[in-house]
Design a protein around this motif. Structure first.
Motif, mmCIF file in Angstrom:
data_model
loop_
_atom_site.group_PDB
_atom_site.id
_atom_site.type_symbol
_atom_site.label_atom_id
_atom_site.label_comp_id
_atom_site.label_asym_id
_atom_site.label_seq_id
_atom_site.Cartn_x
_atom_site.Cartn_y
_atom_site.Cartn_z
ATOM 1 N N GLU A 115 1.998 12.153 1.313
ATOM 2 C CA GLU A 115 2.352 12.002 2.731
ATOM 3 C C GLU A 115 1.102 11.727 3.566
ATOM 4 N N TYR A 116 0.050 12.449 3.275
ATOM 5 C CA TYR A 116 -1.242 12.289 3.961
ATOM 6 C C TYR A 116 -1.775 10.865 3.781
ATOM 7 N N LEU A 117 -1.736 10.367 2.563
ATOM 8 C CA LEU A 117 -2.233 9.013 2.293
ATOM 9 C C LEU A 117 -1.388 7.957 3.001
ATOM 10 N N ALA A 118 -0.090 8.179 3.037
ATOM 11 C CA ALA A 118 0.792 7.224 3.710
ATOM 12 C C ALA A 118 0.474 7.158 5.204
ATOM 13 N N PHE A 119 0.300 8.315 5.817
ATOM 14 C CA PHE A 119 -0.038 8.311 7.240
ATOM 15 C C PHE A 119 -1.363 7.595 7.481
ATOM 16 N N HIS A 120 -2.385 7.912 6.687
ATOM 17 C CA HIS A 120 -3.691 7.300 6.922
ATOM 18 C C HIS A 120 -3.663 5.791 6.684
ATOM 19 N N ALA A 121 -2.839 5.354 5.758
ATOM 20 C CA ALA A 121 -2.673 3.915 5.559
ATOM 21 C C ALA A 121 -2.092 3.277 6.819
ATOM 22 N N LEU A 122 -1.112 3.926 7.419
ATOM 23 C CA LEU A 122 -0.497 3.415 8.645
ATOM 24 C C LEU A 122 -1.461 3.479 9.830
ATOM 25 N N GLN A 134 0.832 -1.201 0.000
ATOM 26 C CA GLN A 134 0.000 0.000 0.000
ATOM 27 C C GLN A 134 0.869 1.255 0.000
ATOM 28 N N LEU A 135 1.907 1.263 0.832
ATOM 29 C CA LEU A 135 2.800 2.422 0.889
ATOM 30 C C LEU A 135 3.560 2.597 -0.420
ATOM 31 N N GLN A 136 3.973 1.505 -1.032
ATOM 32 C CA GLN A 136 4.687 1.589 -2.312
ATOM 33 C C GLN A 136 3.793 2.120 -3.420
ATOM 34 N N ALA A 137 2.515 1.732 -3.400
ATOM 35 C CA ALA A 137 1.576 2.248 -4.402
ATOM 36 C C ALA A 137 1.383 3.750 -4.235
#
Length: 700
Positions: free
Chosen positions: A330-337, A143-146
């Motif tokens: 950056e926002y999407l990465a945080f929310h994924a985590l 998910q983070l790589q995408a």
């Protein structure tokens, strides 16, 4: 709207839904009990006729503080467990239901095939902490790589569409929150109830509401704590620029919050009834590449939408265009985590709880792993669990008696309509048609959900959660273009709650709420009518609260009132809103009587209807005083004890901002509006809760 939603979410959400483990917030799985988790012990605590006389504080006059009179000793001796933000009367049921459901799940870990195997594998995967630690962040890396690979705003739009999930419920469960930029609810179209429509809803915040970003004082401190949490998750994932990214993420979310509609605006059904065509998305909400978004969401072929907060949708779309691509990534990465954290190694789960549980709600300690696993499994495959729960813990006699009570209370409500002096015959005819058409689901759905297409792996906790979320989303999308299914439940049988479905003129009472102290086959009728009877009356009344009254007998948003009748109805609502706005949980902080109006109308009308039904049920039988309490006293005390609650200060303050239900101690004061309460407890003029007869609100 109000409890066309769910009755409960009690004071602070005191209903244990046994679902949802992504937020340690004051709802769903954030409840417990001080009582042992057995029905026998609970009954012993409640006394010989289903009532806790020892929990009363008789040094307080009922007319001065009825909540304390009914519950004062319970409040004094009850400690909120360290892993909870609140404590309430539902907890006796909650702990027992947790234990019953846990037993089903643990037994299912030994199953070799079928849905039981899926239940067992899901539960076991979440419980396997060693395997989760060993995998580290591997499960979230794809998910983070995408997200890292997003190269332009068109790809961003498609990625945002890919986050869309069926994670809100506007008119049944009063759930408007989604951490994704938008949420979707697929249900009957409120303008054309014979078809399904996707309702598009604002989202995108990591904290519960816009006020958390825009208010000063305590909220400013919370924002600093939240920024630290954002940085912590990014740092745990290996990001070396975590602090700077966290600042940008919170700044972006603050802009999102400014675009959001308020709670009161969001709860206004008429403001939400905005039918848009697909082409309107681009013309009325420019900025976001809607074609790419809908492609990512699997909605490219959908032509009709209900856009619940048009200004917010337009504002969020503008932000997608205006804000830098890297900030969105950056926002999407945080929310994924953030969403993955409960399923990741302990450091992530602890950080997640540290903010969502402790900082937001004041809860000192995280729930035991098995409780979180029960919640997660219910969230993913809950009806399969519910089917086994009903087989083991819900008997035909309980269902039959509850069905009979519902029938009696519906009849009592119809009589109340007939007796209204202020309502015209024309409006009464529509109201009676609505009552006559009410459908009641008691205990469990007529048809169980099919989970055969859901893939569950015993060694993939996060993957299971992600696949379950996608499965539920796709299950909802499959409703589009199909006839409305009037048998589907939006609650699990093991949920301790109840629901009015306004778009279908239907009531739902899950099996788990039909237990002591709410419903006890061996208990006194007065107590049962004051407890579960008031719940049933509450749900019926939701079809006639300030929001439910906007829907006709077919479930369509349609004005069936004469102008004068509606004026008088609204005047009663205004009086009730003012009454509740006078309650002050903290100095200078009041209950929002307008936000909670629908629930308060349902409480007033529901309690009055339940009292009428109890009186009708006597059929001339001799009334009995039991252990010093008259029937009316038992009825009203049963109601007040149903709303027992204590909450941590942070959780209660949050609830006052976001919960459409008033805190339990104020819901119990609904009795002030019923004439029968005054002689029952010899309440006199001059006492704090006394209302002159012409000031008592009689909505229905």
């Amino acid at each position: 709207m109000a409890l066309q939603r769910s009755l409960l979410m009690l004071a602070i959400g005191a209903a244990l839904s046994l679902s949802g483990c992504n937020k340690d917030a004051p709802a769903a799985a954030d409840k417990t009990t001080q009582a042992p988790a057995t029905t026998a012990t609970a009954k012993a605590q409640l006394g010989s006729f289903g009532f806790d006389a020892a929990g009363m504080d008789r040094s307080v006059a009922a007319g001065d503080n009825f909540f304390d009179f009914a519950n004062g000793e319970w409040v004094k001796r009850t400690e909120i467990p360290a892993d909870r933000s609140s404590q309430g009367s539902f907890n006796v049921i909650a702990e027992k239901t947790l234990a019953d459901t846990r037993a089903i799940m643990e037994e299912s870990t030994k199953a070799s095939d079928g849905e039981a195997r899926k239940i067992g594998d899901y539960y076991a995967a979440f419980m396997d902490e060693a395997a989760i630690e060993a995998r580290g962040t591997a499960a979230v890396q794809p998910q983070l790589q995408a997200i890292t690979a997003i190269a332009d705003k068109q790809a961003l739009a498609k990625a945002l569409g890919g986050t869309l999930r069926a994670d809100v419920d506007l008119l049944n469960a009063t759930n408007f929150y989604t951490p994704h930029l938008f949420g979707v609810w697929v249900s009957a179209d409120l303008l054309q109830p014979d078809r399904n429509a996707p309702y598009l809803v604002q989202g995108g915040l990591g904290m519960p509401d816009r006020d958390f970003y825009l208010q000063d004082g305590r909220m400013a401190e919370l924002r600093n704590t939240y920024e630290g949490y954002v940085a912590k998750l990014l740092e745990l994932s290996g990001d070396r620029d975590a602090a700077a990214k966290a600042a940008r993420i919170v700044a972006l979310e603050t802009k999102i919050a400014r675009a959001h509609a308020t709670q009161e605006e969001t709860n206004d059904v008429e403001k939400g009834a905005n039918a848009w065509k697909q082409a309107d998305l681009s013309s009325k909400a420019p900025g976001l590449d809607w074609a790419a978004f809908l492609d990512g969401a699997g909605l490219s072929a959908q032509q009709d939408f209900i856009v619940w907060q048009p200004k917010a949708v337009a504002g969020l779309s503008t932000l997608v265009a205006a804000e830098p691509l890297d900030t969105w990534k950056e926002y999407l990465a945080f929310h994924a985590l953030d969403e993955a954290a409960p399923y990741l190694p302990k450091a992530f789960a602890d950080a997640h709880f540290g903010f969502h549980g402790t900082a937001l709600n004041g809860t000192p300690q995280q729930s035991e792993r098995w409780k979180r696993s029960v919640a997660a499994t219910n969230d993913a495959i809950g009806e399969a669990v519910g089917k086994l729960y009903v087989e083991r813990h819900f008997d035909a006699a309980t269902k039959a008696r509850a069905d009979e009570m519902a029938k009696n209370i519906i009849a009592a409500f119809a009589k109340r309509i007939d007796a209204l002096e202020w309502m015209s015959p024309e409006t009464k005819a529509h109201a009676q048609a609505k009552v006559a058409g009410l459908k009641v689901g008691m205990g469990y759905p007529a048809k169980w959900r099919d989970y055969s297409a859901l893939e569950v792996k015993r060694d993939d906790a996060l993957g299971n959660a992600q696949r379950a979320s996608l499965f539920e989303y796709q299950r909802n999308l499959a409703k589009l273009g199909q006839p409305v299914n009037h048998d589907e439940w939006a609650m699990l049988p093991q949920t301790i709650n109840a629901m009015n479905v306004p778009l279908e003129n239907r009531l739902v009472f899950p099996a788990a709420i039909l237990q002591p102290p709410f419903f006890d086959g061996a208990a006194d009728d007065a107590i049962n009518y004051g407890a579960i009877g008031a719940v049933i009356g509450h749900e019926i009344s939701h079809g006639f609260d300030n929001a439910g009254a906007l829907f006709d007998e077919t479930g369509k948003l349609h004005n069936w009132w004469t102008a004068n009748d509606l004026k008088q109805f609204n005047a009663a609502g205004d009086a009730l809103a003012a009454q509740f706005s006078s309650y002050e949980p903290f100095p200078g902080v009041h209950v929002n009587g307008r936000l909670t109006l629908g629930e308060n109308i349902a409480d007033v009308a529901g309690l009055a209807t339940a009292h009428d039904a109890y009186r009708m049920s006597l059929q001339g039988k001799q009334e009995q005083t039991l252990e010093g309490f008259t029937p009316d006293q038992r009825f009203f005390l049963g109601f007040a004890q149903a709303w027992r609650s204590k909450a941590r200060e942070q959780a209660l303050r949050n609830s006052l901002l976001t919960n459409v239900h008033a805190p339990g101690q104020f819901r119990s004061l609904t009795v002030r509006n019923l004439d029968a309460w005054y002689p029952a407890f010899e309440v006199k003029e001059g006492q704090a809760l006394y209302l002159a007869p012409d000031k008592r609100v009689k909505v229905w």
